[in-house]
Design an enzyme around this catalytic site. Structure first.
Site, PDB file in Angstrom:
ATOM      1  NE  ARG A  67      39.530  10.676  32.753  1.00 34.45           N
ATOM      2  CZ  ARG A  67      38.675  10.018  33.524  1.00 34.45           C
ATOM      3  NH1 ARG A  67      38.453   8.721  33.329  1.00 34.45           N
ATOM      4  NH2 ARG A  67      38.028  10.641  34.495  1.00 34.45           N
ATOM      5  CB  ALA A 114      39.853  12.391  37.162  1.00 34.53           C
ATOM      6  CB  SER A 115      35.797  16.288  35.499  1.00 29.87           C
ATOM      7  OG  SER A 115      36.081  17.269  36.470  1.00 29.87           O
ATOM      8  CB  VAL A 116      32.170  12.824  33.879  1.00 28.98           C
ATOM      9  CG1 VAL A 116      31.582  11.944  32.785  1.00 28.98           C
ATOM     10  CG2 VAL A 116      31.672  12.391  35.257  1.00 28.98           C
TER      11      VAL A 116
END
Length: 398
Positions: A37, A70-72
Site C-alpha cells: 500500500r 485511498a479507501s479504508v
C-alpha cells in the site's frame, strides 16, 4: 534497542487485524498481503499507510469531501471479497484512486486477466499510472475518462467495481457488463450507502449481499438533494429527487413544535450497529431520508438523534420522525433502547411506523433484503416496492 517494524510487518499486522474481524477468502487475503500500500502513497509514513483508515490524495476546493482518496483497507478487502474475481477475468474499475485497488485486482485475476481503471480527474489518473508502473503493474490500463461512460473498447467485462458512491447505474455499464458478470458498487439510496454485489441475469441485476460503507460520490450524478430546515443550516435533510420535502414546513414543526417520543421493544449494545433498520425500512417506505443535526441545533434544544450527522428519518409534509435512543433497563449487554422522536401534526403516525421497523429488525437483526435492478425502460415493472431513478429502477424486498 527498539525494533522499527518493516513495511511487510506492518502490512501483515493490518491484514491480521482485518481478518480477525472479518474472514477473507484465501485469494483476497494473499493479495492484500502481497501488494504494498505504501507504494501507492508515496511520502506517507509507514504506520499511517498501514492504518485502517482512508487517506486523502486530492482535496476538493469547493466542498467538504475530498475529490479522491485511498479507501479504508478493511472496506477494500470487503468489496474484493464481494467481487469474486477469478483468474483470467476481464475487470473494469471506476475510480482509479491511488492505483492500489487496481494492483490488488491484477493480483487476483493473474497474468491471463486484464484490469482497466478509469478516473475523471487527470491528476488522479496520472498518480495511479505512476504508482502502478513503479510497483510493477504497468500492464494495468489507466484511462483518464468520465467513469459513467465506462470503457467500451475493452468490454465485455466479467467483473466491474466502482470505488466511488453511485446513485444510479448508467446504461453504459449495463452494455459493458457480460451476462453472468458481477458488479460491486457503493450504491446510494434514501440517504444511505451500501456496497452491493450484483449479478447480471439478462436484463436484471440481482443482489448477493450488501455491506455498510461510505464513499465520495461520483461526479456527474445529481439525483440526491439536500434541504436546510433553517437559515443557518443547522439541520438538513438529505433525500432523493423523487421525494418531496417541504423544508419550510418541516423547519417550523421542528423548531417551534413539541417533541413527542415513542419507544420500541428493541435494545442494542453500545457497539452494536443498527443500520439494518434503515436498510430494511427502504423495502417498505418511500418516506425514508437522512437527517443531519449540528451541535448548534442540539444546543438550541432539538432532541438528539441517535447519530446526529446521519440518522434515518421519515418525513411527510410538515411532519417528521427520526431515530433516538436512551439508556434503559438492567441488561449490561444491551443497555440502550431505540425509539423515535416525532414533530408536526402527523409525527406520531410516522414515529409509530419507525417503531414498527425497529421491532421487525430487532426480531431478526442479520436479515438482508434482496435487491433487484432493471433498466428504467423495462416493460415488466417489478411488483414489490420500487425506487425509480433516471436510468434504472430498484426493487428492495424483505
Amino acid at each position: 534497542m527498539s525494533h522499527t517494524p518493516t513495511a511487510e510487518e506492518l502490512r501483515n499486522q493490518l491484514i491480521d487485524t482485518i481478518t480477525a474481524e472479518r474472514p477473507l477468502t484465501p485469494q483476497v487475503e494473499q493479495a492484500m498481503r502481497s501488494v504494498s500500500r505504501e507504494a501507492h502513497l508515496p511520502g506517507l509514513d509507514l504506520p499511517t499507510a498501514y492504518s485502517d483508515q482512508a487517506v486523502t490524495i486530492k482535496d476538493n476546493p469547493t466542498g467538504p469531501l475530498p475529490l479522491s482518496c485511498a479507501s479504508v483497507p478493511s472496506v477494500v478487502a470487503m468489496m474484493l471479497d464481494q467481487l469474486h474475481v477469478q483468474p483470467g477475468d476481464n475487470i473494469l474499475e471506476i475510480g482509479a484512486g491511488t492505483g492500489y485497488n487496481a494492483a490488488l485486482l491484477a493480483e487476483l485475476t493473474g497474468p491471463s486477466g486484464q484490469v482497466t481503471t478509469l478516473d475523471i480527474d487527470s491528476d488522479v489518473a496520472l498518480h495511479a499510472r505512476t504508482t502502478l508502473n513503479a510497483a510493477g503493474y504497468d500492464h494495468v490500463r489507466v484511462i483518464h475518462r468520465d467513469g459513467l461512460l465506462g470503457d467500451p473498447e475493452h468490454a465485455p467485462y466479467h467483473r466491474m467495481i466502482a470505488t466511488v458512491g453511485v446513485w444510479d447505474i448508467p446504461s453504459t455499464w449495463w452494455e459493458q457488463l457480460a451476462d453472468g458478470g458481477r458488479l460491486v458498487l457503493p450504491l446510494r439510496w434514501r440517504g444511505q450507502t451500501r456496497s452491493v454485489a450484483l449479478v447480471r441475469d439478462g436484463d436484471v441485476l440481482v443482489s448477493e449481499g450488501m455491506e455498510l460503507c461510505g464513499f465520495v460520490p461520483i461526479i456527474g450524478q445529481d439525483g440526491e438533494r439536500t434541504a436546510a430546515l433553517d437559515p443557518d443550516e443547522t439541520v438538513r435533510v438529505h433525500h432523493d429527487q423523487d421525494q418531496e420535502v417541504d423544508a419550510a414546513a418541516l423547519g417550523r414543526s421542528l423548531f417551534t413544535g413539541e417533541c413527542r417520543e415513542s419507544w420500541s421493544q428493541t435494545r442494542i449494545g453500545g457497539e452494536e450497529s443498527f443500520d439494518g433498520v434503515w436498510l430494511r425500512a427502504t423495502a417498505y417506505d418511500d418516506r425514508v431520508c437522512r437527517l443531519e443535526v449540528t451541535a448548534k441545533a442540539l444546543e438550541a434544544g432539538i432532541r438528539r438523534p441517535v447519530i446526529p450527522v446521519r440518522c434515518p428519518m421519515l418525513t411527510a409534509g410538515d411532519s417528521l420522525a427520526y431515530l433516538i435512543n436512551r439508556r434503559e433497563g438492567t441488561d449490561p449487554d444491551k443497555p440502550f433502547q431505540l425509539g423515535a422522536a416525532a414533530y408536526g401534526p402527523n409525527g406520531d403516525t410516522l414515529a409509530q411506523a419507525l417503531v414498527t421497523y425497529l421491532d421487525a429488525w430487532g426480531e431478526n437483526r442479520t436479515a438482508v433484503p434482496q435487491m433487484t435492478i432493471t433498466p428504467a425502460e423495462s416493460v415488466d415493472t417489478p411488483t414489490a416496492h420500487t425506487i425509480r431513478k433516471v436510468e434504472s429502477q430498484v426493487t428492495v424486498a424483505c
